[in-house]
Write an enzyme that holds these catalytic residues in place. Structure first.
Site, PDB file in Angstrom:
ATOM      1  N   GLU A   1     -32.601  38.564 -10.692  1.00 40.83           N
ATOM      2  CA  GLU A   1     -32.733  38.616  -9.233  1.00 40.83           C
ATOM      3  C   GLU A   1     -32.277  37.310  -8.585  1.00 40.83           C
ATOM      4  O   GLU A   1     -31.751  37.306  -7.474  1.00 40.83           O
ATOM      5  CB  GLU A   1     -34.182  38.946  -8.895  1.00 40.83           C
ATOM      6  CG  GLU A   1     -34.439  39.592  -7.575  1.00 40.83           C
ATOM      7  CD  GLU A   1     -33.759  40.929  -7.301  1.00 40.83           C
ATOM      8  OE1 GLU A   1     -32.732  41.253  -7.920  1.00 40.83           O
ATOM      9  OE2 GLU A   1     -34.248  41.642  -6.420  1.00 40.83           O
TER      10      GLU A   1
ATOM     11  N   ASP B   1     -26.584  39.708   3.939  1.00 44.27           N
ATOM     12  CA  ASP B   1     -25.497  40.450   3.293  1.00 44.27           C
ATOM     13  C   ASP B   1     -24.833  41.561   4.114  1.00 44.27           C
ATOM     14  O   ASP B   1     -23.668  41.467   4.506  1.00 44.27           O
ATOM     15  CB  ASP B   1     -25.967  41.001   1.936  1.00 44.27           C
ATOM     16  CG  ASP B   1     -27.354  41.671   1.983  1.00 44.27           C
ATOM     17  OD1 ASP B   1     -27.880  41.857   3.083  1.00 44.27           O
ATOM     18  OD2 ASP B   1     -27.881  42.025   0.919  1.00 44.27           O
TER      19      ASP B   1
ATOM     20  N   GLU C   1     -34.527  50.033   5.907  1.00 43.88           N
ATOM     21  CA  GLU C   1     -34.450  50.891   4.715  1.00 43.88           C
ATOM     22  C   GLU C   1     -34.357  52.365   5.111  1.00 43.88           C
ATOM     23  O   GLU C   1     -33.630  53.137   4.484  1.00 43.88           O
ATOM     24  CB  GLU C   1     -35.685  50.690   3.816  1.00 43.88           C
ATOM     25  CG  GLU C   1     -35.836  49.295   3.239  1.00 43.88           C
ATOM     26  CD  GLU C   1     -34.799  48.943   2.181  1.00 43.88           C
ATOM     27  OE1 GLU C   1     -33.947  49.786   1.871  1.00 43.88           O
ATOM     28  OE2 GLU C   1     -34.843  47.804   1.685  1.00 43.88           O
TER      29      GLU C   1
ATOM     30  N   GLU D   1     -25.043  46.391  -6.922  1.00 42.51           N
ATOM     31  CA  GLU D   1     -23.998  45.603  -6.243  1.00 42.51           C
ATOM     32  C   GLU D   1     -22.860  45.193  -7.169  1.00 42.51           C
ATOM     33  O   GLU D   1     -21.695  45.204  -6.784  1.00 42.51           O
ATOM     34  CB  GLU D   1     -24.593  44.353  -5.582  1.00 42.51           C
ATOM     35  CG  GLU D   1     -25.329  44.602  -4.295  1.00 42.51           C
ATOM     36  CD  GLU D   1     -26.724  45.180  -4.489  1.00 42.51           C
ATOM     37  OE1 GLU D   1     -27.153  45.309  -5.650  1.00 42.51           O
ATOM     38  OE2 GLU D   1     -27.388  45.491  -3.486  1.00 42.51           O
TER      39      GLU D   1
ATOM     40  N   THR E   1     -23.661  50.819   3.297  1.00 40.82           N
ATOM     41  CA  THR E   1     -24.213  49.824   2.364  1.00 40.82           C
ATOM     42  C   THR E   1     -25.031  50.484   1.256  1.00 40.82           C
ATOM     43  O   THR E   1     -25.255  49.898   0.207  1.00 40.82           O
ATOM     44  CB  THR E   1     -25.070  48.781   3.123  1.00 40.82           C
ATOM     45  OG1 THR E   1     -25.329  47.691   2.251  1.00 40.82           O
ATOM     46  CG2 THR E   1     -26.385  49.376   3.630  1.00 40.82           C
TER      47      THR E   1
HETATM   48  C1  DMJ Z   1     -29.403  48.779  -1.396  1.00 44.67           C
HETATM   49  O1  DMJ Z   1     -30.473  49.479  -0.881  1.00 44.67           O
HETATM   50  C2  DMJ Z   1     -28.423  48.448  -0.335  1.00 44.67           C
HETATM   51  O2  DMJ Z   1     -27.210  48.189  -0.931  1.00 44.67           O
HETATM   52  C3  DMJ Z   1     -28.847  47.284   0.527  1.00 44.67           C
HETATM   53  O3  DMJ Z   1     -27.862  46.868   1.426  1.00 44.67           O
HETATM   54  C4  DMJ Z   1     -29.292  46.093  -0.274  1.00 44.67           C
HETATM   55  N1  DMJ Z   1     -29.379  46.366  -1.642  1.00 44.67           N
HETATM   56  C5  DMJ Z   1     -29.940  47.558  -2.114  1.00 44.67           C
HETATM   57  C6  DMJ Z   1     -29.731  47.709  -3.595  1.00 44.67           C
HETATM   58  O4  DMJ Z   1     -29.783  46.530  -4.282  1.00 44.67           O
END
Ligand code: DMJ
Length: 948
Positions: free
Chosen positions: A388, A294, A147, A406, A492
């Site tokens: 979710e 993912d 994160e 997303e 991401t």
């Molecule tokens: C984000 O922090 C990023 O996209 C991460 O890869 C996974 N998903 C969260 C938001 O849902």
């Protein structure tokens, strides 16, 4: 999840060395699409309407960002219900979720480049100054490496990328001297100790001040990490190396990726969800494209785009081939086992996979992207947000929704690839739903339960980093953005990194890529980097023609497994026995069980135990059927346990200044008026005296005709209910006496009766934890008169406000809830209870295995009602009910078995692409079934404990 800025497919039909061509290809496609003449399908949106929606996004961003800056900054996040900052250590711990919070003003850093995309350059300049002035990266706090990388390092680098772009333009940021980059470098060095493992995979957590393993660090004993956690570093780390010339970051991130690649399951080419960072063993062997994996896939493809290194494309293509072979069952994406990829690992999907259609656009595989996106959109239309997790027959599995971006991301990329105005309409719906259901006076609140519309006191930083960016870009024309978005790739977390980095500071040695990749079929563009313009020959109706057959996929869904039954009918074979149809008294069923190697043991206590010896099955196919039957039984069991629980309820504050915008999650009672069957109860609240409600009330005149507030404790819930009812209250809210408790952190429960007949209690009773309760108590202190609505689901604000004097902005943001589900008819509820009786008699529990080759299941023949009574009488005041699970009626079986209604063409496609359809044709050797049995049991147990 996110994408390359404009990279729609990878440019040309030959492998790319430098990704520059992407920009031109993407731009060209965009122009072609945008100027196409539409003859049918969704109506094109004119520039005026697009601008209106773009402005709405700007206003919403101001509402979220403004409230964060005013009420939360410098805290990491805004708590939009209590309108204050979330400071780690000062709020009850939410477990892993809190690992993103490092006391470094997370939301501000995550919002930096969004400000520039939204053309708020002045605010960007102010925000950068604040980051430089206030943010400390040296706090004694343990944070998630993943994160911190995607949100903070990514945020600083995105901010730096746009700061230098602005500086070069000559108007803003003229004072800027790479200070954000220096902070990014400082943070990069702080993360490096996490990589001190023999594998090169990083530890999942690090102490910003003390690093890892030292006693003060309080971290470094972990053995496992998720694949995405270890595989989502290369974009930020490589960018940091290339911006600064310090190659170490890119080297470390590459090493982690190389290790993951080495550890892929060699026959399926899939990776598991979690891996041991010391041994490299897969800890969780289930594999999908959502939670836990993912962005590993995302970063392989984007690393190729940003760095121009073929090995990343080759790896991505190898994995993509496996994903499309095993996981993709259009429109579904279903997790499988890495070593048994034809076996589904679960019957539900998680919301994180909604990024995948966007990634497929980048790959150039538009058809499945359109299909999955359409399926997701229908789920959203049903629940207003993507829950979710949801089952394959589209029921809610986990009901929260933390405002994830997303789906908006995939919508943006599909619009860019197709130019189909349908995706603009989708974006418009997302905006409307956010305003209608998530907007609160102090920002936007996550949904605690999409079924009730209740909120959680949470606004994650990714909501600002990603959601507003993608929504704004969806409606923006090129001239609405002050720089060329096609020159950047999205990380991401939707942070922007310039594509020119591909040719800068390329000092890190690349892996030699020759024969180690799976041979792929070039006709499927596997070795090329396809241009979506070629795949998608200028036909504006293409996307619509793909969506059309899926029009009712969610509403007309069949519970999973039906497809195979249909297939068996078609082929003349007897359909396999489904766990939910099984009756222990049916001799035919017992015969089938025997064939499958499953025996029934009647236990002394009246329970029935199922045991499978695969070796005793009549054939390997029967053994496989038996395996599946047992797995279904396990799933059915856990599902039924959940279904016997009452769903949560909602307390909605409807008086000024809330006007229905604050919805609190409440626990139901096993007695009193059932709010799911009756109209909601509305009234002003009044505290009872005594506050615990344990004796006759001394203030009946105050609670008469009102909803009484009572404190938990000192007597039974039912006793409190009787006392307030006798005083004339029309309902009651019990507020927890444990200070600081909250439904964010504690499992919600239902209030049980007192073991006696509670039919005399006629009023509705709900339970609120202390934090939610104090929102009402604070409101009374401030506004005196507080009116609430007790219901099973948050009500349409327009209806709540009918006839009241209210500010116009409230009405405008609260149109009718068109998508609200109708309450089930009496017949429905009768059917439901009938179903429940059947299912109760089939409840099974997993018990210990006796031998490795056996699986055992015990079946309670009539256990549930007794269980409920027992639980209630053991602990009448506190029967735990969590997680609150889906109570929706299941879909129409009748329709599913009507083969004549299934278009032949569709069935054939399903047969080709759905591994389950051809299950009966696959023969797995008994040995391998036996060998895998243990792992199956473990995996299913694990899945039950699974969390996003
Ligand atoms: C984000 O922090 C990023 O996209 C991460 O890869 C996974 N998903 C969260 C938001 O849902």
């Amino acid at each position: 999840m996110s994408e390359a800025g404009g990279a729609l497919g990878c440019g040309s039909p030959v492998p790319q060395r430098a990704p520059w061509n992407l920009v031109a290809a993407a731009t060209a496609l965009y122009l072609v699409s945008a100027t196409s003449v539409w003859t049918a399908g969704a109506t094109p949106m004119n520039r005026e309407e697009k601008q209106k929606l773009g402005n709405q996004v700007l206003e919403m961003f101001d509402h979220a960002y403004g409230n964060y800056m005013e009420h939360a900054y410098p805290a990491d996040e805004l708590m939009p219900l209590t309108c204050r900052g979330r400071v780690r250590g000062q709020e009850p711990s939410r477990g892993d979720v809190d690992d993103a919070l490092g006391k470094f003003s997370l939301t501000l850093i995550d919002s930096l480049d969004t400000l520039v995309v939204l053309n708020k350059t002045k605010e960007f300049e102010d925000a950068v100054r604040k980051v430089l002035r206030d943010v400390n990266l040296d706090n004694d706090v343990v944070v998630s490496v993943f994160e911190t990388n995607i949100r903070v390092l990514g945020g600083l680098l995105g901010g730096h990328s746009l700061a230098i772009m602005l500086k070069e333009k000559g108007e803003y940021m003229q004072w800027y001297k790479d200070e954000l980059l220096q902070m990014a470098k400082q943070l990069g060095y702080k993360l490096l100790p996490a990589f001190n493992t023999t594998s090169g995979l990083p530890y999942p957590r690090i102490n910003l001040k003390f690093g890892i393993r030292k006693p003060e660090a309080r971290t470094g004993t972990e053995t496992d990490t998720c694949t995405a956690c270890a595989g989502t570093l290369i974009l930020e780390f490589a960018a940091l190396s290339r911006f600064t010339g310090a190659t170490i970051f890119e080297e470390y991130a590459r090493k982690a990726l190389d290790f993951l690649w080495e550890k892929r399951q060699r026959s399926s080419n899939l990776v598991g969800v979690t891996i041991n960072i010391h041994t490299g063993d897969w800890v969780r062997k289930d594999s999908g494209v959502g939670a836990g994996i993912d962005s590993y896939y995302e970063y392989l493809l984007k690393a190729y785009v940003l760095l121009g290194d073929d090995s990343f494309l080759e790896r991505f293509n190898t994995h993509y081939d496996a994903i499309m072979r095993y996981i993709s069952q259009p429109p579904l994406l279903l997790d499988v086992h890495i070593h048994k990829p034809m076996l589904n690992a679960r019957t539900w999907m998680d919301a994180l996979l909604a990024f995948f259609p966007g990634l497929q656009v980048l790959k150039g595989d538009i058809r499945p992207a359109i299909e999955t996106h359409e399926m997701l959109y229908q789920v959203i239309k049903k629940h207003n947000f993507l829950p979710e997790a949801f089952t394959t027959d589209f029921r809610v599995h986990w009901a929260q929704h933390p405002l994830r971006p997303e789906f908006a991301e995939s919508t943006y990329f599909l619009y860019k690839a197709t130019g189909d105005p349908y995706y603009l309409e989708v974006g418009k719906t997302l905006i409307e739903n956010l305003n209608k259901y998530a907007r609160v006076p102090c920002g936007f609140a996550a949904m605690k339960d999409v079924r009730t519309g209740s909120h959680e006191d949470r606004m994650d930083s990714f909501f600002l980093a990603e959601m507003f960016k993608y929504l704004y870009l969806l409606f923006a024309d090129k001239e609405d953005i002050i720089f060329d978005i096609e020159d950047y790739i999205f990380t991401t977390e939707a942070h922007l990194l310039p594509l020119w980095l591909s040719t800068t500071n390329q000092r890190v040695s690349k892996k030699n890529t020759t024969s180690e990749y799976t041979e792929l079929d070039d006709s499927n563009f596997d070795w090329t980097c396809p241009n979506t313009q070629i795949l998608f020959p200028n036909d504006p109706l293409y996307a619509q023609s793909i969506r059309e057959p899926l029009k009712n996929v969610v509403d007309k869904s069949c519970p999973r497994g039906i497809i195979r039954v249909e297939e068996s009918f078609r082929s003349g074979a007897k359909p396999p026995l489904r766990a939910r149809d099984f009756m222990a008294t049916n001799p035919e069923h017992l015969e089938i069980l025997k064939k499958m190697g499953v025996s029934l043991i009647h236990l002394k206590d009246g329970r029935v135990q199922l045991v499978q010896h695969a070796i005793q099955a009549a054939s390997s196919i029967d053994a496989e059927d038996g395996l599946r039957f047992m797995q279904e039984m396990i799933e059915l069991s856990s599902q039924q346990q959940k279904e016997q629980q009452l769903p949560p309820r909602a307390v909605q504050i409807v008086s000024h200044p809330f006007f229905g915008r604050v919805v609190l999650t409440a626990g139901p009672a096993q007695f009193g008026l059932d709010l799911s069957k009756h109209k909601e109860t509305r009234g002003f609240v009044a505290s009872s005296k005594p506050y615990n409600g344990c004796s006759e009330l001394t203030n009946p005149e105050a609670v008469m005709g009102k909803i009484a507030l009572i404190q938990r404790g000192q007597c039974m819930f039912a006793e409190k209910a009787r006392n307030i009812q006798n005083a004339g209250a029309i309902g009651g809210i019990v507020i927890d006496d444990n200070e600081g408790s909250s439904s964010d952190t504690a499992p919600l429960f239902q209030m049980a009766g007192d073991g006696k007949d509670t039919d005399d209690i006629k009023i509705p009773m709900l339970f609120l934890f202390s934090k939610e309760g104090s929102i009402i108590l604070d409101a009374i202190r401030e506004y005196e008169e507080v009116e609430v609505l007790l219901s099973d689901k948050a009500k349409d604000r327009a209806a709540i406000l009918k006839g009241k004097m209210i500010p116009s902005y409230i009405i405008n943001s609260n149109p009718e809830m068109e998508n609200e589900e109708q309450p089930s008819s009496e017949n429905d509820s009768q059917n439901q209870s009938a179903e429940q009786i059947i299912s109760i008699s089939q409840a099974v529990d997993l018990v210990d295995q006796e031998a490795p080759e056996e699986s055992s299941l015990s079946s309670h023949s009539d256990s549930s009602p007794a269980d409920t009574d027992n639980a209630a009488s053991i602990s009448p005041a506190e029967q735990t009910l969590n997680p609150m699970e889906n109570q929706e009626p299941t879909s129409l079986d009748g329709e599913c078995t009507d083969l004549d209604n299934q278009p032949q063409e569709q069935s054939e496609t399903e047969e080709d692409s759905n591994p389950n359809v051809s299950w009966g044709k696959k023969v797995q050797p008994i040995d391998s079934i036996l060998a895998d049995w243990n792992e199956d049991i473990e995996a299913f147990e694990m899945m039950e404990k699974d969390e996003l």
